[in-house]
Scaffold this active site. Structure first.
Site, PDB file in Angstrom:
ATOM      1  N   LYS A  22       0.831  -1.212   0.000  1.00 24.35           N
ATOM      2  CA  LYS A  22       0.000   0.000   0.000  1.00 24.35           C
ATOM      3  C   LYS A  22       0.860   1.254   0.000  1.00 24.35           C
ATOM      4  CE  LYS A  22      -1.785   1.585   4.033  1.00 24.35           C
ATOM      5  NZ  LYS A  22      -1.484   2.981   4.373  1.00 24.35           N
ATOM      6  N   ASN A  23       1.842   1.303   0.909  1.00 19.85           N
ATOM      7  CA  ASN A  23       2.590   2.553   1.080  1.00 19.85           C
ATOM      8  C   ASN A  23       3.635   2.795  -0.004  1.00 19.85           C
ATOM      9  OD1 ASN A  23       0.992   3.135   3.205  1.00 19.85           O
ATOM     10  ND2 ASN A  23       2.502   2.654   4.802  1.00 19.85           N
ATOM     11  N   CYS A 117      -5.318  12.641  12.901  1.00 18.05           N
ATOM     12  CA  CYS A 117      -6.020  11.368  12.750  1.00 18.05           C
ATOM     13  C   CYS A 117      -5.891  10.587  14.043  1.00 18.05           C
ATOM     14  CB  CYS A 117      -5.509  10.591  11.548  1.00 18.05           C
ATOM     15  SG  CYS A 117      -3.984   9.736  11.824  1.00 18.05           S
ATOM     16  N   ARG A 122      -0.024  14.609  13.131  1.00 17.87           N
ATOM     17  CA  ARG A 122       0.484  14.403  11.779  1.00 17.87           C
ATOM     18  C   ARG A 122       0.478  15.663  10.903  1.00 17.87           C
ATOM     19  NH1 ARG A 122      -1.635   8.711   9.616  1.00 17.87           N
ATOM     20  NH2 ARG A 122       0.286   8.849   8.422  1.00 17.87           N
ATOM     21  N   ASP A 309       4.459   0.732  12.085  1.00 18.80           N
ATOM     22  CA  ASP A 309       3.317   0.026  11.491  1.00 18.80           C
ATOM     23  C   ASP A 309       3.235  -1.439  11.928  1.00 18.80           C
ATOM     24  OD1 ASP A 309       2.485   2.315  10.258  1.00 18.80           O
ATOM     25  OD2 ASP A 309       3.308   1.813   8.296  1.00 18.80           O
ATOM     26  N   ARG A 401      -8.670  -0.643   4.283  1.00 26.31           N
ATOM     27  CA  ARG A 401      -7.783   0.376   3.711  1.00 26.31           C
ATOM     28  C   ARG A 401      -6.424  -0.218   3.365  1.00 26.31           C
ATOM     29  NH1 ARG A 401      -7.141   5.473   7.233  1.00 26.31           N
ATOM     30  NH2 ARG A 401      -5.839   5.820   5.424  1.00 26.31           N
TER      31      ARG A 401
HETATM   32  N1  EPU Z   1       5.824  14.888  10.942  1.00 27.09           N
HETATM   33  C1  EPU Z   1       5.786  16.230  11.262  1.00 27.09           C
HETATM   34  N2  EPU Z   1       5.752  17.141  10.243  1.00 27.09           N
HETATM   35  C2  EPU Z   1       5.745  16.766   8.930  1.00 27.09           C
HETATM   36  C3  EPU Z   1       5.790  15.405   8.619  1.00 27.09           C
HETATM   37  C4  EPU Z   1       5.836  14.485   9.646  1.00 27.09           C
HETATM   38  O1  EPU Z   1       5.781  16.613  12.432  1.00 27.09           O
HETATM   39  O2  EPU Z   1       5.708  17.667   8.064  1.00 27.09           O
HETATM   40  C5  EPU Z   1       5.888  13.893  12.028  1.00 27.09           C
HETATM   41  C6  EPU Z   1       4.626  13.031  12.109  1.00 27.09           C
HETATM   42  O3  EPU Z   1       3.596  13.677  12.821  1.00 27.09           O
HETATM   43  C7  EPU Z   1       5.166  11.793  12.795  1.00 27.09           C
HETATM   44  C8  EPU Z   1       6.578  11.678  12.214  1.00 27.09           C
HETATM   45  O4  EPU Z   1       6.910  12.968  11.737  1.00 27.09           O
HETATM   46  O5  EPU Z   1       5.225  12.010  14.176  1.00 27.09           O
HETATM   47  C9  EPU Z   1       6.746  10.671  11.099  1.00 27.09           C
HETATM   48  O6  EPU Z   1       5.690  10.809  10.179  1.00 27.09           O
HETATM   49  P1  EPU Z   1       5.814  10.514   8.624  1.00 27.09           P
HETATM   50  O7  EPU Z   1       5.689  11.790   7.874  1.00 27.09           O
HETATM   51  O8  EPU Z   1       7.018   9.669   8.351  1.00 27.09           O
HETATM   52  O9  EPU Z   1       4.517   9.636   8.362  1.00 27.09           O
HETATM   53  P2  EPU Z   1       3.683   9.613   7.034  1.00 27.09           P
HETATM   54  O10 EPU Z   1       4.592   9.819   5.891  1.00 27.09           O
HETATM   55  O11 EPU Z   1       2.487  10.471   7.161  1.00 27.09           O
HETATM   56  C10 EPU Z   1       3.980   7.066   6.492  1.00 27.09           C
HETATM   57  C11 EPU Z   1       3.083   5.887   6.297  1.00 27.09           C
HETATM   58  C12 EPU Z   1       2.481   5.496   7.636  1.00 27.09           C
HETATM   59  C13 EPU Z   1       3.620   5.144   8.583  1.00 27.09           C
HETATM   60  C14 EPU Z   1       4.571   6.335   8.706  1.00 27.09           C
HETATM   61  C15 EPU Z   1       5.791   6.049   9.555  1.00 27.09           C
HETATM   62  C16 EPU Z   1       2.304   6.187   4.025  1.00 27.09           C
HETATM   63  C17 EPU Z   1       1.204   6.488   3.097  1.00 27.09           C
HETATM   64  N3  EPU Z   1       2.041   6.233   5.336  1.00 27.09           N
HETATM   65  O12 EPU Z   1       3.166   8.111   7.009  1.00 27.09           O
HETATM   66  O13 EPU Z   1       1.689   4.331   7.402  1.00 27.09           O
HETATM   67  O14 EPU Z   1       3.106   4.834   9.854  1.00 27.09           O
HETATM   68  O15 EPU Z   1       5.027   6.734   7.387  1.00 27.09           O
HETATM   69  O16 EPU Z   1       6.503   4.991   9.045  1.00 27.09           O
HETATM   70  O17 EPU Z   1       3.412   5.856   3.593  1.00 27.09           O
HETATM   71  C18 EPU Z   1      -0.071   2.813   7.789  1.00 27.09           C
HETATM   72  O18 EPU Z   1       0.218   2.262   6.708  1.00 27.09           O
HETATM   73  O19 EPU Z   1      -0.865   2.304   8.621  1.00 27.09           O
HETATM   74  C19 EPU Z   1       0.537   4.104   8.123  1.00 27.09           C
HETATM   75  C20 EPU Z   1       0.055   4.920   9.056  1.00 27.09           C
END
Ligand code: EPU
Length: 421
Positions: A22-23, A117, A122, A309, A401
C-alpha cells in the site's frame, strides 16, 4: 458497516500470497501525475486507499484503466484540475502526496490540509517548507494549501533541503517535486524506507535522475520531462509482518509467497527472539512457531529500525506470550488505541505515556471490540485468532484500507473468519 467475526483458537497453517505494498503503491500512483505519457503498474493491491487515490487523480483528469485485478494504466496527458478536495483528503491523509507532483508538472496545486487522525496530529509543515525552498509560493487558507511556482517561472528550482525529522511521505513528496525541477536538489535527513526506494525506482524508469534513495541523503538532478514506463510495486512488508505475527501467535506454521525477508530484518529478529523458526527463501518466507512465544520488547523508529506500522501487531503477540515486554512508540503520539480494546479481550497492558508494559496471559477471551486505525485493527484480528470463542471486530473499514482480502487469506490458512454485513 461491515464487521469481522473471528472464531478463535485455530492454528494458522499453509501458504498465502502477499500483495503489493500500500505505502509504495500510493506515492507511485501520484508519480503518474508527473508525465504526459502512460504509466503501467503491476502488483497494485486492491485496497480502499488505492481506490480513493485512483478516484482522486481521476477527478484531476487522469485516465485510469484497470487491467485484471492488480494492473492499472494511468494516463495523465489531460491533467487539468490540480485540486485535492477536502472530502477525499479527510478519508486518506496520503492524498497530500499529490502536492509535489502537481506543482512540478502543472505549476500549481490546491490540496486540502489533512487534519489530525486517530494516531496523532500528523502535520505536513516539512512538505510545505521543502517546496517553499524549491521556489513554491504557498498559502494556507480556508483549510487548503494553495501552491504555485513563484515569479512566473515554469519550473521549481533545485536546492538543498534538510528536514527537521524523518518523514516518509515528506521525502516522497519532495523527491517527486524535484524530478522536474531546474538543477540539483539534495534531500538531507531523508526517510530510508524501502517504499521510498520503490518510488525512486519507478521515477528512474520514467526518466528521472535520482541517486541515494534508501540512504539519508537523496540527490535528484532535475530533467525537463518524464516519459511513460512500467513498474511492479514491491511486496507489502507490513502485510508480510502481520501474517508472520498472526501465525506466530496461533502457534502456526506458514509460508508466505510473493514477498521476502529483505526489508524485515528487525521484525524477523524479534520473532526469532520470541522463539519462532524462520526460513528466508528468495521470494517467500516460512515461519514455524513454538507452542508458546516468549515476550519481546520493541521500540519503534524510522527504517531500518522497528516499524511503527508493526507495533500494534507485536503488542497483540506479547499479550499471550510468556513473560513481560515493553512496547515503546516514538513516531506517533497516540498510537496505543488498540491497547484498551486488547484489554477488553483479557490482555494485561499498562500504558505510561509512550510506553506500554504488556504481561502475557495464558488465554484471551473473545469479545466485541472496535477497530480505531489500520494497524490497530490488525492487532485485534491477531488477538481474535488466539482468543477463546468469538471476537467481533467493528469498524473494519480501517482494515480494508490496507489489507487485501484479509478474511479470504486468513481462511486459506485455516482460520474461521467471516465478514458480517
Ligand atoms: N511529521 C511532522 N511534520 C511533517 C511530517 C511528519 O511533524 O511535516 C511527524 C509526524 O507527525 C510523525 C513523524 O513525523 O510524528 C513521522 O511521520 P511521517 O511523515 O514519516 O509519516 P507519514 O509519511 O504520514 C507514512 C506511512 C504510515 C507510517 C509512517 C511512519 C504512508 C502512506 N504512510 O506516514 O503508514 O506509519 O510513514 O513509518 O506511507 C499505515 O500504513 O498504517 C501508516 C500509518
Amino acid at each position: 458497516m461491515d464487521k469481522l467475526l473471528i472464531e478463535g483458537g485455530r492454528r494458522l497453517a499453509g501458504e498465502v500470497a502477499i500483495s503489493g505494498a500500500k505505502n509504495a503503491a500510493l506515492p507511485i500512483l501520484c508519480a503518474s501525475l508527473l508525465s504526459a505519457e502512460p504509466l503501467h503498474l503491476r502488483n497494485v493491491p486492491q485496497l480502499r486507499d488505492v481506490a480513493t487515490m485512483l478516484r482522486l487523480i481521476e477527478q484531476m483528469g487522469v485516465q485510469v484503466s484497470r487491467e485484471g485485478t492488480s494492473e492499472v494504466v494511468l494516463d495523465s496527458r489531460n491533467l487539468d484540475n490540480p485540486l485535492a478536495p477536502y472530502d477525499m483528503v479527510k478519508t486518506m491523509r496520503a492524498s497530500i502526496l499529490v502536492l509535489g507532483p502537481l506543482l512540478a508538472r502543472h505549476g500549481e496545486a490546491r490540496v486540502s490540509l489533512p487534519g489530525g487522525c486517530a494516531i496523532g496530529a500528523r502535520p505536513v509543515e516539512q512538505h510545505i517548507r521543502g517546496l517553499q525552498a524549491m521556489g513554491a509560493e504557498i498559502q494556507v487558507e480556508h483549510g487548503y494549501i494553495h501552491a504555485r511556482i513563484a515569479g512566473g517561472r515554469r519550473r521549481l528550482q533545485g536546492t538543498r533541503i534538510v528536514t527537521d525529522m524523518v518523514t516518509v511521505t515528506g521525502t516522497e513528496n519532495l523527491m517527486m517535486a524535484a524530478v522536474l525541477a531546474d538543477g540539483e536538489t539534495t534531500i538531507e535527513n531523508a526517510a530510508r524506507e524501502p517504499e521510498v526506494i520503490d518510488l525512486a525506482d519507478c521515477l528512474v524508469s520514467m526518466g528521472a535522475r535520482i541517486s541515494g534513495a534508501g540512504s539519508d541523503r537523496i540527490r535528484v538532478y532535475g530533467v525537463e520531462r518524464l516519459h511513460g514506463a512500467s513498474h511492479t510495486v514491491m511486496a507489502d512488508r507490513i502485510e508480510t509482518g502481520t501474517y508472520l505475527c498472526a501465525a506466530a501467535a496461533t502457534g502456526g506454521s506458514v509460508r508466505l509467497t510473493h514477498t521476502s525477508a529483505a526489508y524485515l530484518d528487525v521484525v524477523v529478529d524479534k520473532l526469532l527472539d520470541a522463539g519462532c523458526e524462520i526460513v528466508a527463501e528468495r521470494e517467500a518466507i516460512r515461519l514455524v512457531a513454538p507452542r508458546r512465544l516468549k515476550a519481546v520488547s520493541v521500540r519503534t523508529s524510522p527504517y531500518p529500525a522497528f516499524p511503527t506500522d508493526m507495533q500494534a501487531q507485536f503488542m497483540a503477540v506479547n499479550c499471550i506470550a510468556e513473560g513481560s515486554a515493553v512496547i515503546r512508540e516514538t513516531i506517533f503520539e497516540n498510537r496505543f488505541m488498540h491497547a484498551v480494546e486488547l484489554i477488553r479481550l483479557g490482555a494485561d497492558i499498562r500504558i505510561d505515556a509512550s510506553n506500554a508494559m504488556v504481561t502475557g496471559v495464558e488465554k484471551l477471551q473473545g469479545a466485541t471490540v472496535m477497530a480505531t486505525d489500520l494497524r490497530a485493527s490488525a492487532s485485534l484480528v491477531i488477538a481474535g485468532l488466539v482468543a477463546d470463542g468469538e471476537t467481533l471486530i467493528d469498524r473494519i473499514y480501517h482494515l480494508d484500507r490496507g489489507y487485501e482480502r484479509i478474511e479470504e487469506k486468513l481462511g486459506q490458512l485455516g482460520a474461521i473468519v467471516r465478514r458480517v454485513r
